[in-house]
Motif scaffolding. Structure first.
Motif, mmCIF file in Angstrom:
data_model
loop_
_atom_site.group_PDB
_atom_site.id
_atom_site.type_symbol
_atom_site.label_atom_id
_atom_site.label_comp_id
_atom_site.label_asym_id
_atom_site.label_seq_id
_atom_site.Cartn_x
_atom_site.Cartn_y
_atom_site.Cartn_z
ATOM 1 N N VAL A 18 -5.784 -3.269 -6.143
ATOM 2 C CA VAL A 18 -6.308 -2.170 -5.342
ATOM 3 C C VAL A 18 -7.781 -1.998 -5.719
ATOM 4 O O VAL A 18 -8.120 -1.734 -6.874
ATOM 5 C CB VAL A 18 -5.543 -0.864 -5.576
ATOM 6 C CG1 VAL A 18 -6.181 0.291 -4.826
ATOM 7 C CG2 VAL A 18 -4.077 -1.021 -5.171
ATOM 8 N N ILE A 36 2.021 3.080 -3.313
ATOM 9 C CA ILE A 36 0.855 3.594 -4.042
ATOM 10 C C ILE A 36 0.383 4.885 -3.386
ATOM 11 O O ILE A 36 0.156 5.896 -4.064
ATOM 12 C CB ILE A 36 -0.267 2.539 -4.061
ATOM 13 C CG1 ILE A 36 0.201 1.302 -4.833
ATOM 14 C CG2 ILE A 36 -1.551 3.121 -4.653
ATOM 15 C CD1 ILE A 36 -0.644 0.076 -4.616
ATOM 16 N N ILE A 72 -7.254 2.579 2.000
ATOM 17 C CA ILE A 72 -6.964 1.789 0.807
ATOM 18 C C ILE A 72 -7.433 0.369 1.073
ATOM 19 O O ILE A 72 -7.265 -0.156 2.174
ATOM 20 C CB ILE A 72 -5.467 1.854 0.428
ATOM 21 C CG1 ILE A 72 -5.211 1.167 -0.914
ATOM 22 C CG2 ILE A 72 -4.585 1.295 1.516
ATOM 23 C CD1 ILE A 72 -3.821 1.438 -1.493
ATOM 24 N N ALA A 124 0.804 -1.222 0.000
ATOM 25 C CA ALA A 124 0.000 0.000 0.000
ATOM 26 C C ALA A 124 0.840 1.276 0.000
ATOM 27 O O ALA A 124 0.499 2.242 -0.699
ATOM 28 C CB ALA A 124 -0.930 0.007 1.213
ATOM 29 N N GLU A 140 2.847 7.806 -3.852
ATOM 30 C CA GLU A 140 2.778 8.368 -5.209
ATOM 31 C C GLU A 140 1.577 9.296 -5.361
ATOM 32 O O GLU A 140 1.677 10.353 -5.979
ATOM 33 C CB GLU A 140 2.689 7.227 -6.235
ATOM 34 C CG GLU A 140 2.667 7.677 -7.660
ATOM 35 C CD GLU A 140 3.984 8.267 -8.140
ATOM 36 O OE1 GLU A 140 3.928 9.102 -9.061
ATOM 37 O OE2 GLU A 140 5.042 7.906 -7.606
ATOM 38 N N ILE A 141 0.459 8.912 -4.794
ATOM 39 C CA ILE A 141 -0.768 9.695 -4.958
ATOM 40 C C ILE A 141 -0.792 10.915 -4.036
ATOM 41 O O ILE A 141 -1.104 12.025 -4.477
ATOM 42 C CB ILE A 141 -2.014 8.829 -4.690
ATOM 43 C CG1 ILE A 141 -2.098 7.696 -5.728
ATOM 44 C CG2 ILE A 141 -3.291 9.670 -4.725
ATOM 45 C CD1 ILE A 141 -3.145 6.646 -5.400
ATOM 46 N N VAL A 168 -9.085 3.441 -3.207
ATOM 47 C CA VAL A 168 -8.132 4.276 -2.491
ATOM 48 C C VAL A 168 -8.726 5.681 -2.434
ATOM 49 O O VAL A 168 -9.259 6.185 -3.410
ATOM 50 C CB VAL A 168 -6.728 4.275 -3.154
ATOM 51 C CG1 VAL A 168 -6.759 4.812 -4.558
ATOM 52 C CG2 VAL A 168 -5.731 5.048 -2.320
#
Length: 124
Positions: free
Chosen positions: A117, A66, A108, A63, A69-70, A120
């Motif tokens: 995924v 991810i 998430i 997790a 990055e977001i 999220v």
């Protein structure tokens, strides 16, 4: 003299490692993907109900990149400690917030059987 010989062997080892590894290239990667998506005769590595992500620590390691990055690494790490629950083959991982702060935390959901995924979000 010993240092020079040692340095020579280190340089040779690095050079040999770079030469001995062949990359297969993007065309091979495309063929592998196409074969994997189209060939239904191959057996899956795991039974459809067997978990790929069995441990909380592994779920968090899946997790975090991810989420980083977001939403940004510092924002997500500020929401430690995380809460992680395995519910019906899904990891539900949530950030926590300081009780004296404003705003929300991330959530998430990851399928423990295949690492997909499912959802999220970051609450405000």
């Amino acid at each position: 003299m010993k240092k020079i010989i040692l340095m020579f062997f280190v340089i040779m080892q690095i050079s040999c490692n770079q030469v001995l590894h062949n990359k297969l290239g993007i065309e091979n990667a495309k063929k592998e993907l196409e074969n994997a998506l189209n060939d239904t005769t191959k057996l899956a590595i795991l039974d459809k109900n067997e978990l790929l992500i069995k441990e909380e620590n592994t779920a968090i390691k899946v997790a975090e990149p991810i989420l980083f990055e977001i939403y940004g690494k510092s924002k997500i790490e500020d929401e430690k400690p995380y809460e992680a629950y395995l519910i019906n083959n899904y990891w539900v991982i949530n950030g926590t917030i300081n009780r004296f702060s404003f705003g929300g935390a991330f959530s998430i959901i990851i399928d423990a059987r295949n690492s997909k995924v499912v959802n999220v979000i970051h609450y405000k």
